[in-house]
Design an enzyme around this catalytic site. Sequence first.
Site, PDB file in Angstrom:
ATOM      1  N   CYS A 155      -7.966  -1.252   3.817  1.00 34.16           N
ATOM      2  CA  CYS A 155      -8.694  -2.298   4.792  1.00 34.16           C
ATOM      3  C   CYS A 155      -9.323  -1.360   5.647  1.00 34.16           C
ATOM      4  O   CYS A 155      -9.164  -0.473   6.353  1.00 34.16           O
ATOM      5  CB  CYS A 155      -7.600  -3.088   5.644  1.00 34.16           C
ATOM      6  SG  CYS A 155      -8.450  -3.978   6.884  1.00 34.16           S
ATOM      7  N   HIS A 160       0.859  -1.204  -0.148  1.00 35.11           N
ATOM      8  CA  HIS A 160      -0.117  -0.024   0.013  1.00 35.11           C
ATOM      9  C   HIS A 160       0.804   1.275  -0.126  1.00 35.11           C
ATOM     10  O   HIS A 160       1.883   1.200   0.645  1.00 35.11           O
ATOM     11  CB  HIS A 160      -0.711  -0.085   1.236  1.00 35.11           C
ATOM     12  CG  HIS A 160      -2.042  -0.845   1.038  1.00 35.11           C
ATOM     13  ND1 HIS A 160      -3.407  -0.450   0.862  1.00 35.11           N
ATOM     14  CD2 HIS A 160      -2.186  -2.460   1.025  1.00 35.11           C
ATOM     15  CE1 HIS A 160      -4.289  -1.544   0.642  1.00 35.11           C
ATOM     16  NE2 HIS A 160      -3.601  -2.759   0.748  1.00 35.11           N
ATOM     17  N   ASN A 182      -3.672   0.781  -2.413  1.00 39.89           N
ATOM     18  CA  ASN A 182      -2.658  -0.023  -2.872  1.00 39.89           C
ATOM     19  C   ASN A 182      -1.874   0.583  -3.777  1.00 39.89           C
ATOM     20  O   ASN A 182      -2.088   1.718  -4.293  1.00 39.89           O
ATOM     21  CB  ASN A 182      -3.199  -1.210  -3.648  1.00 39.89           C
ATOM     22  CG  ASN A 182      -4.094  -2.192  -2.838  1.00 39.89           C
ATOM     23  OD1 ASN A 182      -5.194  -2.227  -2.584  1.00 39.89           O
ATOM     24  ND2 ASN A 182      -3.495  -3.462  -2.613  1.00 39.89           N
TER      25      ASN A 182
HETATM   26  N1  COA Z   1     -19.964 -15.274   4.279  1.00 43.03           N
HETATM   27  C1  COA Z   1     -21.397 -14.687   4.694  1.00 43.03           C
HETATM   28  N2  COA Z   1     -21.697 -14.634   6.018  1.00 43.03           N
HETATM   29  C2  COA Z   1     -20.679 -14.769   6.844  1.00 43.03           C
HETATM   30  C3  COA Z   1     -19.582 -15.366   6.617  1.00 43.03           C
HETATM   31  C4  COA Z   1     -19.034 -15.412   5.111  1.00 43.03           C
HETATM   32  N3  COA Z   1     -17.732 -16.035   4.823  1.00 43.03           N
HETATM   33  N4  COA Z   1     -19.073 -15.573   7.880  1.00 43.03           N
HETATM   34  C5  COA Z   1     -19.690 -15.410   8.690  1.00 43.03           C
HETATM   35  N5  COA Z   1     -21.074 -14.867   8.195  1.00 43.03           N
HETATM   36  C6  COA Z   1     -22.173 -14.685   8.910  1.00 43.03           C
HETATM   37  C7  COA Z   1     -22.756 -15.529   9.742  1.00 43.03           C
HETATM   38  O1  COA Z   1     -23.479 -16.331   9.265  1.00 43.03           O
HETATM   39  C8  COA Z   1     -23.593 -14.655  10.647  1.00 43.03           C
HETATM   40  O2  COA Z   1     -24.920 -14.356  10.014  1.00 43.03           O
HETATM   41  P1  COA Z   1     -25.933 -14.045  10.965  1.00 43.03           P
HETATM   42  O3  COA Z   1     -25.739 -13.043  12.057  1.00 43.03           O
HETATM   43  O4  COA Z   1     -26.915 -13.796  10.011  1.00 43.03           O
HETATM   44  O5  COA Z   1     -26.218 -15.121  11.642  1.00 43.03           O
HETATM   45  C9  COA Z   1     -22.541 -13.545  10.864  1.00 43.03           C
HETATM   46  O6  COA Z   1     -21.891 -13.353   9.710  1.00 43.03           O
HETATM   47  C10 COA Z   1     -21.683 -13.586  12.089  1.00 43.03           C
HETATM   48  O7  COA Z   1     -21.188 -14.782  11.982  1.00 43.03           O
HETATM   49  P2  COA Z   1     -19.536 -14.843  12.888  1.00 43.03           P
HETATM   50  O8  COA Z   1     -19.229 -16.411  12.514  1.00 43.03           O
HETATM   51  O9  COA Z   1     -20.082 -14.556  14.228  1.00 43.03           O
HETATM   52  O10 COA Z   1     -18.540 -13.990  12.285  1.00 43.03           O
HETATM   53  P3  COA Z   1     -18.117 -12.650  12.814  1.00 43.03           P
HETATM   54  O11 COA Z   1     -19.029 -11.722  13.204  1.00 43.03           O
HETATM   55  O12 COA Z   1     -17.373 -13.183  14.186  1.00 43.03           O
HETATM   56  O13 COA Z   1     -17.062 -12.238  11.827  1.00 43.03           O
HETATM   57  C11 COA Z   1     -15.865 -12.944   9.821  1.00 43.03           C
HETATM   58  C12 COA Z   1     -15.899 -12.967  11.400  1.00 43.03           C
HETATM   59  C13 COA Z   1     -14.236 -13.334   9.554  1.00 43.03           C
HETATM   60  C14 COA Z   1     -16.788 -13.293   8.925  1.00 43.03           C
HETATM   61  C15 COA Z   1     -15.805 -10.980   9.505  1.00 43.03           C
HETATM   62  O14 COA Z   1     -15.120 -10.567  10.590  1.00 43.03           O
HETATM   63  C16 COA Z   1     -15.375 -10.874   8.174  1.00 43.03           C
HETATM   64  O15 COA Z   1     -15.779 -11.229   7.150  1.00 43.03           O
HETATM   65  N6  COA Z   1     -14.243 -10.058   8.078  1.00 43.03           N
HETATM   66  C17 COA Z   1     -13.600  -9.874   6.655  1.00 43.03           C
HETATM   67  C18 COA Z   1     -12.845  -8.455   6.941  1.00 43.03           C
HETATM   68  C19 COA Z   1     -12.202  -7.966   5.620  1.00 43.03           C
HETATM   69  O16 COA Z   1     -12.499  -8.626   4.548  1.00 43.03           O
HETATM   70  N7  COA Z   1     -11.379  -7.027   5.622  1.00 43.03           N
HETATM   71  C20 COA Z   1     -10.520  -6.587   4.488  1.00 43.03           C
HETATM   72  C21 COA Z   1      -9.714  -7.336   3.926  1.00 43.03           C
HETATM   73  S1  COA Z   1      -8.271  -7.521   4.648  1.00 43.03           S
HETATM   74 ZN    ZN Z   2      -4.532  -4.443   0.856  1.00 43.78          ZN
END
Ligand code: COA
Ligand code: ZN
Length: 316
Positions: A241, A210, A250
């Site tokens: 992010c 980045h 980036n």
């Molecule tokens: N795709 C779609 N839905 C998802 C999912 C996925 N990969 N993973 C979890 N969920 C849904 C669950 O079904 C749940 O839904 P509900 O509230 O309707 O029951 C909800 O999200 C929470 O699930 P949980 O397992 O408790 O997840 P969380 O809230 O602890 O979040 C991650 C964990 C990893 C899913 C989330 O933090 C995330 O997607 N982060 C990505 C961040 C990102 O991309 N950052 C930039 C790139 S570096």
């Molecule tokens: Zn990045």
Amino acid sequence: MNQGPARIEINEVGPRDGLQIEKAMVATDDKVAFVDALSECGFARIEVTSFTSPKAIPALADAQEVMRRIRRKPGVVYTALVPNIRGLERALECGTDEMNLVMSSSETHNRANLRMTREQSLAELTAVLRAAGEAGAPCNVSLSTVFGCPFDGDVSPDEVMRLAHSLVDAGAVGITLCDTTGMAYPTQVAELCERAARELPGAALTVHLHNTRGMALANAVAAWQTGIVRFDAAAGGLGGCPYAPGASGNVNTEELVHMFACMGVDTGVALPPLMDVVRGLPRLVERELANPLIAAGPRLATHEPPAWLAERFSPG
Ligand code: COA
Ligand code: ZN
């Protein structure tokens, strides 16, 4: 100057890293058209979207529809970000070629971004690697914050390597060293790239930079000089992010391609169609993008001399 490889590969991450942080809601049709236009530019890989929670990344909630609707260009690998098993299932359903799993090398960024401890992420990704292996889908792992964390500061290279070893042992075919908020500097990049190449000879290494502090191109040269052949970049310098304070874009793909072209390094990417894509980005993301390369043109886009020169220097 130390020469790096004569050929490199560019992974275009604009549709994922770029759009995940934009305020404007980009329509699904426009995302598909963006990826299709990028497919004509010569990229090795395009990171199309992310199969993250739609609550965490609302901008990419239409991931499956985008992945299903893009026109697949033979030879281009279409990848997507996957944080957990649920994400893998969604990615497999719509035929993603390669998974880009993600976790951070620093504890606080992992908790903020993925709502898990690093040990929980490691266990989750190990399960994802096993399931993807059974499905025949190759997985790369992007390790975030390896050159510094916006919460924790410096990150120990030993810790980065410990996680990288665990992930490769669990089946990752490649590791991406990510500078999530532009904290890397060239000598640091060179050292970590050299160490990773030495300790993980079987893994494909990618560098993800980045330009938060203006060092991205310098860091890219430093990585290239150590032999790195795979670079992530985002058209127009989009990206960042949403769970990292101060995150910004980036390394610009067009600047990276232009720089390597000047140096005689083959990136496989054609600059003119890429510049056309970049010119369309302000409409896509509904904001202006400062772009010195678009403003100045490529290095040899020379100008007509001023008209008065002909008179002033005419013979006789
Ligand atoms: N795709 C779609 N839905 C998802 C999912 C996925 N990969 N993973 C979890 N969920 C849904 C669950 O079904 C749940 O839904 P509900 O509230 O309707 O029951 C909800 O999200 C929470 O699930 P949980 O397992 O408790 O997840 P969380 O809230 O602890 O979040 C991650 C964990 C990893 C899913 C989330 O933090 C995330 O997607 N982060 C990505 C961040 C990102 O991309 N950052 C930039 C790139 S570096
Ligand atoms: Zn990045």
